[in-house]
Write a protein that holds these residues in place. Structure first.
Motif, PDB file in Angstrom:
ATOM      1  N   SER A 197      54.664   3.525  -6.497  1.00  0.00           N
ATOM      2  CA  SER A 197      53.812   2.698  -5.638  1.00  0.00           C
ATOM      3  C   SER A 197      52.438   3.320  -5.433  1.00  0.00           C
ATOM      4  O   SER A 197      51.423   2.618  -5.385  1.00  0.00           O
ATOM      5  CB  SER A 197      54.481   2.490  -4.278  1.00  0.00           C
ATOM      6  N   ALA A 198      52.395   4.653  -5.323  1.00  0.00           N
ATOM      7  CA  ALA A 198      51.130   5.341  -5.053  1.00  0.00           C
ATOM      8  C   ALA A 198      50.206   5.370  -6.266  1.00  0.00           C
ATOM      9  O   ALA A 198      48.982   5.329  -6.116  1.00  0.00           O
ATOM     10  CB  ALA A 198      51.408   6.760  -4.569  1.00  0.00           C
ATOM     11  N   HIS A 199      50.784   5.440  -7.473  1.00  0.00           N
ATOM     12  CA  HIS A 199      49.965   5.655  -8.667  1.00  0.00           C
ATOM     13  C   HIS A 199      50.053   4.521  -9.685  1.00  0.00           C
ATOM     14  O   HIS A 199      49.342   4.548 -10.689  1.00  0.00           O
ATOM     15  CB  HIS A 199      50.359   6.975  -9.333  1.00  0.00           C
ATOM     16  N   GLY A 200      50.927   3.571  -9.435  1.00  0.00           N
ATOM     17  CA  GLY A 200      51.074   2.428 -10.329  1.00  0.00           C
ATOM     18  C   GLY A 200      51.481   1.215  -9.518  1.00  0.00           C
ATOM     19  O   GLY A 200      50.913   0.957  -8.461  1.00  0.00           O
ATOM     20  N   THR A 201      52.476   0.500  -9.989  1.00  0.00           N
ATOM     21  CA  THR A 201      52.953  -0.674  -9.260  1.00  0.00           C
ATOM     22  C   THR A 201      54.438  -0.893  -9.506  1.00  0.00           C
ATOM     23  O   THR A 201      54.942  -0.645 -10.607  1.00  0.00           O
ATOM     24  CB  THR A 201      52.182  -1.940  -9.681  1.00  0.00           C
ATOM     25  N   LEU A 202      55.121  -1.348  -8.465  1.00  0.00           N
ATOM     26  CA  LEU A 202      56.516  -1.759  -8.593  1.00  0.00           C
ATOM     27  C   LEU A 202      56.623  -3.242  -8.934  1.00  0.00           C
ATOM     28  O   LEU A 202      57.717  -3.745  -9.217  1.00  0.00           O
ATOM     29  CB  LEU A 202      57.281  -1.477  -7.288  1.00  0.00           C
ATOM     30  N   ASP A 203      55.490  -3.920  -8.919  1.00  0.00           N
ATOM     31  CA  ASP A 203      55.452  -5.361  -9.195  1.00  0.00           C
ATOM     32  C   ASP A 203      55.276  -5.571 -10.695  1.00  0.00           C
ATOM     33  O   ASP A 203      54.178  -5.805 -11.190  1.00  0.00           O
ATOM     34  CB  ASP A 203      54.318  -6.014  -8.409  1.00  0.00           C
ATOM     35  N   VAL A 204      56.373  -5.456 -11.432  1.00  0.00           N
ATOM     36  CA  VAL A 204      56.340  -5.619 -12.889  1.00  0.00           C
ATOM     37  C   VAL A 204      57.200  -6.820 -13.280  1.00  0.00           C
ATOM     38  O   VAL A 204      57.970  -7.335 -12.470  1.00  0.00           O
ATOM     39  CB  VAL A 204      56.834  -4.337 -13.590  1.00  0.00           C
ATOM     40  N   ASP A 205      57.060  -7.241 -14.530  1.00  0.00           N
ATOM     41  CA  ASP A 205      57.689  -8.493 -14.950  1.00  0.00           C
ATOM     42  C   ASP A 205      59.163  -8.294 -15.318  1.00  0.00           C
ATOM     43  O   ASP A 205      59.576  -8.448 -16.466  1.00  0.00           O
ATOM     44  CB  ASP A 205      56.922  -9.114 -16.123  1.00  0.00           C
ATOM     45  N   LEU A 206      59.945  -7.958 -14.310  1.00  0.00           N
ATOM     46  CA  LEU A 206      61.388  -7.821 -14.483  1.00  0.00           C
ATOM     47  C   LEU A 206      62.092  -8.954 -13.748  1.00  0.00           C
ATOM     48  O   LEU A 206      61.615  -9.421 -12.713  1.00  0.00           O
ATOM     49  CB  LEU A 206      61.866  -6.476 -13.939  1.00  0.00           C
ATOM     50  N   PRO A 207      63.236  -9.383 -14.245  1.00  0.00           N
ATOM     51  CA  PRO A 207      63.970 -10.449 -13.558  1.00  0.00           C
ATOM     52  C   PRO A 207      64.550  -9.946 -12.243  1.00  0.00           C
ATOM     53  O   PRO A 207      64.704  -8.730 -12.043  1.00  0.00           O
ATOM     54  CB  PRO A 207      65.087 -10.807 -14.548  1.00  0.00           C
ATOM     55  N   PRO A 208      64.880 -10.843 -11.337  1.00  0.00           N
ATOM     56  CA  PRO A 208      65.483 -10.428 -10.066  1.00  0.00           C
ATOM     57  C   PRO A 208      66.764  -9.620 -10.310  1.00  0.00           C
ATOM     58  O   PRO A 208      67.544  -9.923 -11.217  1.00  0.00           O
ATOM     59  CB  PRO A 208      65.789 -11.750  -9.372  1.00  0.00           C
ATOM     60  N   ALA A 209      66.955  -8.607  -9.479  1.00  0.00           N
ATOM     61  CA  ALA A 209      68.123  -7.736  -9.620  1.00  0.00           C
ATOM     62  C   ALA A 209      68.807  -7.581  -8.268  1.00  0.00           C
ATOM     63  O   ALA A 209      68.152  -7.646  -7.223  1.00  0.00           O
ATOM     64  CB  ALA A 209      67.697  -6.368 -10.142  1.00  0.00           C
ATOM     65  N   PRO A 210      70.126  -7.366  -8.259  1.00  0.00           N
ATOM     66  CA  PRO A 210      70.820  -7.129  -6.991  1.00  0.00           C
ATOM     67  C   PRO A 210      70.293  -5.865  -6.320  1.00  0.00           C
ATOM     68  O   PRO A 210      69.814  -4.948  -6.995  1.00  0.00           O
ATOM     69  CB  PRO A 210      72.285  -6.953  -7.427  1.00  0.00           C
TER      70      PRO A 210
END
Length: 270
Positions: A161-174
Motif C-alpha cells: 500500500s505504501a509503495h504500490g497499490t493493492l487495487d489490481v485487476d484480480l477477481p474477488p476472493a474470499p
C-alpha cells in the motif's frame, strides 16, 4: 487480464505451476500444521481418512503413518503427480473439495492442512466434509492467523500500500483470514452440522535467508505473488526493498526468523 479468470482458476494455475517446487517453498511452513492437525482430528489406526487439498501429500502420508486408511485429493493434477511420486500407502486422486465424489458417510476423518485459504467457496467445502463424514466423525483444518498477530500478513499489505497499490485487476476472493476468526469458524461449522468445536494455537517460526526474500515471496505464495506481479516495475522494486527493511527486526546473521502463528480448528459431525 487476470479479471477474465475466476479466483478458483487463478488458484489452480498458481498451485499447479508451483507443484515441483512446493516442498522447498510453501511446504516448508505448511508442515508446521501437520502434527497438530492429525492430533486434533484424532486419527488412529484403521480409520478411513480423507485429506482435502492434499498438495504434495505430506499430511496424507503422516496420517497413513498413524495407520489410517488415507485418500488424498487435490484439484491440481501436478500436485497429485508429485504426491504419487513419494510412494506410500495413500490413494491420491484429483478432486474438488467443493464437490467431493465420495458417498455420504464414507470416512471416519477429514482433514485440510491450510487449504481452506485457497478455496473459492470454503463454506461449500466444509459442508461437503460434513456430508462424507460418518456420524461422530472428526473434521480438522489448519489456518494462518491474521495481521493482528502475524508480522508477515501485517507487513506485506502495509508495504504494498505504501509503495504500490493493492487495487489490481484480480477477481474477488474470499477473506483470507475468515476461518481463523472464532465466531466465523463456529458459525460455518455449526451451519454444516458440526459440534464440539475446538481451537488450538500452533506456534511456528519461518526461517529463510534475507537475501532470498524476493525469490521466496515469488514462489511460496499465490495470492501475494499475483498482487506483486501487477505492480509497475518501479513500484515493485520499491516494495521489495521496503520488505527487506521491514524484515530486518526479525533477522539475525542474515537469516529471517519470522513468527508465523496458526490455528488448528476441529469439530465432530453430529
Amino acid at each position: 487480464m487476470f479479471t477474465q479468470m475466476t479466483f478458483k482458476a487463478l488458484e489452480h494455475r498458481g498451485w499447479s505451476e508451483r507443484a515441483r517446487i512446493y516442498d522447498h517453498y510453501s511446504g516448508r511452513f505448511c508442515r508446521f500444521g501437520i502434527a497438530a492437525l492429525i492430533d486434533a482430528a484424532r486419527i488412529s489406526r484403521g480409520q478411513s481418512t480423507l485429506d482435502v487439498c492434499c498438495g504434495t501429500g505430506e499430511a496424507s502420508l503422516a496420517a497413513a503413518a498413524r495407520g489410517a486408511i488415507v485418500t488424498g485429493i487435490d484439484f491440481s493434477e501436478e500436485m497429485i503427480a508429485e504426491a504419487k511420486a513419494k510412494g506410500g500407502n495413500v490413494d491420491f486422486q484429483v478432486g474438488d473439495a467443493e464437490a467431493l465424489i465420495f458417498d455420504d458417510a464414507a470416512f471416519h476423518r477429514v482433514i485440510n492442512n491450510f487449504g481452506t485459504l485457497d478455496l473459492a467457496d470454503p463454506d461449500k467445502a466444509i459442508a461437503e466434509a460434513a456430508r462424507v463424514l460418518k456420524p461422530g466423525g472428526r473434521y480438522a483444518y489448519t489456518v494462518w492467523r491474521g495481521p493482528d498477530v502475524s508480522p508477515l500478513f501485517r507487513i506485506l499489505p502495509e508495504v504494498v500500500s505504501a509503495h504500490g497499490t493493492l487495487d489490481v485487476d484480480l477477481p474477488p476472493a474470499p477473506p483470507l483470514f475468515r476461518f481463523a476468526d472464532r465466531e466465523e469458524a463456529m458459525g460455518a461449522l455449526s451451519a454444516a452440522g458440526f459440534t464440539d468445536i475446538t481451537f488450538a494455537g500452533i506456534p511456528a517460526t519461518l526461517d529463510f535467508p534475507l537475501a532470498e526474500l524476493s525469490d521466496f515471496f515469488h514462489h511460496a505464495f499465490v495470492r501475494s505473488t499475483m498482487v506483486l506481479e501487477r505492480q509497475e516495475p518501479a513500484a515493485r522494486a520499491r516494495i521489495e526493498e521496503a520488505l527487506g527493511e521491514s524484515f530486518q527486526p526479525f533477522t539475525e546473521n542474515g537469516i529471517v526468523h519470522l513468527p508465523l502463528p496458526a490455528l488448528v480448528v476441529s469439530a465432530t459431525r453430529a
